[in-house]
Enzyme design. Structure first.
Site, short mmCIF file in Angstrom:
data_model
loop_
_atom_site.label_atom_id
_atom_site.label_comp_id
_atom_site.label_asym_id
_atom_site.label_seq_id
_atom_site.Cartn_x
_atom_site.Cartn_y
_atom_site.Cartn_z
N SER A 99 0.84 -1.20 0.00
CA SER A 99 0.00 0.00 0.00
C SER A 99 0.88 1.25 0.00
CB SER A 99 -0.96 -0.04 1.19
OG SER A 99 -2.05 0.82 1.00
N HIS A 231 -7.82 -5.86 0.48
CA HIS A 231 -6.63 -5.01 0.50
C HIS A 231 -5.51 -5.63 1.33
CE1 HIS A 231 -4.72 -1.17 -0.36
NE2 HIS A 231 -4.35 -1.08 0.90
#
Length: 267
Positions: A99, A231
């Site tokens: 990320s 995610h």
């Protein structure tokens, strides 16, 4: 509580090495997500092949660096990490970022190559879409940040509900979100090394189409790898991710590589 041996989990302010392997020929530098810390990767070092030493980055503004001001600029973070790595740049180098960490790892790799260093591999996990950076909001309320923590599901509920523990997380998260929101990759700077993008096939924020824009950031081979999950797919899919990393670094782990799709682009 007994004192931790200083050679077990410390290497200056910026780097953490839970499983030192000074004779390993490859150093894998791991960059955590927004609000995350080096402890996210702590178990990985013992699970990688013996010729790989994992060095996890500890950003300021969290855990043992909580009293230090956060750095809310991706370029400054990359500069600081590169400086901290001085003395470890005589071995094969690879980088893994998740990320926000995917952005910092990318910028660190650019700096390494500009110094004439060769990068064996860059792994960008759940990288924010390049074209979406301008639409990110740099300032979110505490309520919005808490909503993000709950939505992503990576932070235990009991921590979110504990005001003191939650505030400690929010300190780093605020700065990290500002760093991601203000980051703009230079379209004229490109890597030469192989790049693997890793995403969850159910990630609401990172799509295969948007991720493929990162293929333009390197002149080397670029591969998109999809795993089951959201995610934070790399938590339940940790072993599959480590098998892929080990394979790219020259020593496949036990068992087959992940069964998800992998699309290869060469420039």
């Amino acid at each position: 509580m007994s004192a931790r041996r200083p050679d077990r989990y410390a290497s200056g302010r910026w780097l953490r090495i839970a499983h030192p392997r000074p004779e390993a020929r490859t150093v894998l530098v791991a960059f955590p997500h927004a609000g995350g810390s080096a402890t996210f990767f702590r178990a990985w070092g013992s699970l990688l092949p013996p010729h790989v030493e994992l060095v996890a980055v500890q950003y300021p503004g969290r855990l043992d660096r909580l009293r230090e001001p956060c750095i809310d600029d991706v370029h400054q973070l990359a500069d600081a990490v590169l400086k901290a790595l001085d003395g470890r740049l005589d071995r094969d180098l690879a980088l893994f970022g998740h990320s926000l960490g995917a952005l910092v790892a990318f910028e660190t790799a650019l700096r390494m190559e500009s110094q004439g260093l060769e990068i064996k591999a860059l792994f960008q996990s759940s990288p924010p879409a390049r074209e979406q950076q301008a639409r990110r909001r740099p300032h979110l309320s505490d309520e919005s940040l808490l909503a993000e923590l709950r939505r992503l599901g990576a932070t235990p509920t009991d921590i979110i509900e504990d005001p003191r523990a939650c505030e400690a997380i929010l300190v780093g998260l605020r700065g990290d979100y500002r760093a991601a929101a203000h980051y703009r990759p230079d379209p004229d700077r490109r890597l030469r090394c192989p790049v693997d993008a890793l995403i969850g096939d159910g990630d609401p924020d990172v799509s295969p189409t948007a991720t493929k824009a990162w293929a333009e950031a390197t002149t080397g081979p670029w591969t998109l790898n999809e795993f089951p999950g959201d995610h934070f797919y790399l938590v339940p899919q940790r072993d599959a991710v480590l098998r892929l990393v080990a394979d790219r670094l020259g020593a496949p782990g036990p068992g087959p590589l992940p069964g998800g799709r992998a699309d290869l682009c060469r420039h």
